[in-house]
Enzyme design. Structure first.
Site, short mmCIF file in Angstrom:
data_model
loop_
_atom_site.label_atom_id
_atom_site.label_comp_id
_atom_site.label_asym_id
_atom_site.label_seq_id
_atom_site.Cartn_x
_atom_site.Cartn_y
_atom_site.Cartn_z
CE LYS A 163 -7.90 6.76 3.66
NZ LYS A 163 -6.47 6.38 3.67
NE ARG B 84 1.97 1.80 13.29
CZ ARG B 84 1.13 2.57 13.99
NH1 ARG B 84 1.61 3.48 14.81
NH2 ARG B 84 -0.17 2.44 13.84
CG ASP C 122 -5.11 4.42 1.24
OD1 ASP C 122 -6.25 4.77 0.86
OD2 ASP C 122 -4.78 4.33 2.43
CE LYS D 78 -2.57 1.61 3.69
NZ LYS D 78 -2.59 3.08 3.79
CG ASP E 117 -11.61 17.57 -6.35
OD1 ASP E 117 -12.44 18.42 -6.72
OD2 ASP E 117 -10.43 17.84 -6.05
#
Ligand code: C5P
Length: 238
Positions: free
Chosen positions: A65, A219, A63, A36, A68
């Site tokens: 997002k 992580r 990613d 990602k 608009d």
């Protein structure tokens, strides 16, 4: 457990250092995960980095997002699709016309890029950073759960392939949505791992059992001293 072409694991490359992202990508087996690329890394390194990840054999979840006016989203999605990304995100709250424009853009861009498969389009419902007070402030008189369900139904009805949602929302959404509608869930922690800033987490196996299609994991793998072994262990425990 839901069926997959291969691994359900997506590793979040949350860094603004392209070299760091590429070093990690080289360590990870493309058969065991997708990668990602979010706003931070893409703003730093752009399409060139996506191309390098592709050349390492990885599929990319872009990613960004998008949210608009429909024309702008259609064109932005078309460019992303022409890069050959595997999956990309838009905001469901952009509304039906914007979501339908994203769909058109995905088809246009794939054609333009000579790519036989257009990207999977996935909608963000409510950002999990929002709480009930934020909805009240925005004049939305529904509970968080109701609003997430509403936006997920809108996404499905507007031709999206799936939504991003918290693992704890999966069971409820699975009951509401088409069987093949994809549910992509972050907030995943192997048993015993640090939760970092994630509040409500599930283990990879729990999230898959609840009905997730793809697990976004950052992580626990990216900060591991042995990322490849960690990924193998996560996949082995599914
Ligand atoms: O490091 P960690 O596993 O927490 O990373 C999870 C990834 O999923 C990050 O890229 C984070 O921005 C993203 N994400 C999330 N929660 C959401 C949506 C996205 O953690 N609700």
């Amino acid at each position: 457990m839901r069926h997959h072409d291969r691994s359900p694991v997506i590793i979040a490359l949350d860094t603004h250092e392209p070299d760091q992202a590429l070093s990690l990508a080289r360590l990870l087996d493309p058969e065991l995960c997708r990668l990602k690329v979010g706003k931070e890394l893409f703003t730093a390194a752009g399409p060139a980095l996506v191309k390098e990840l592709h050349s390492l054999g990885h599929e990319v979840f872009l990613d960004l997002k998008f949210h608009d006016i429909p024309n702008t989203v259609r064109k932005a999605v078309a460019v992303a699709a022409s890069l050959g990304v595997w999956m990309l995100t838009v905001h469901a709250s952009g509304g039906r016309v914007m979501l339908e424009a994203a769909r058109e853009g995905a088809l246009e861009g794939a054609t333009r890029g000579g790519i036989d498969r257009h990207p999977l389009l996935v909608a963000v419902t409510l950002l999990t950073s929002l709480g009930q007070q934020d909805l009240d402030d925005m004049g939305i008189q529904r509970t968080m759960v109701e609003q997430v369900q509403r936006l997920a139904s809108l996404a499905q009805g507007s031709g999206m392939d799936g939504v991003v949602c918290s693992a704890v929302e999966v069971a409820g959404l699975r009951a509401l949505l088409r069987k093949d509608f994809l549910l992509i869930t972050p907030g995943i922690r192997p048993a015993g791992d640090s939760h970092h800033d994630q509040k409500r987490v599930m283990t990879p196996a729990e999230a898959m059992r609840a009905g997730s299609d793809y697990l976004v994991i950052g992580r626990p793998v990216t900060r591991s001293s042995h990322p490849s072994e960690r990924l193998t262990a996560i996949c082995g425990a599914l």
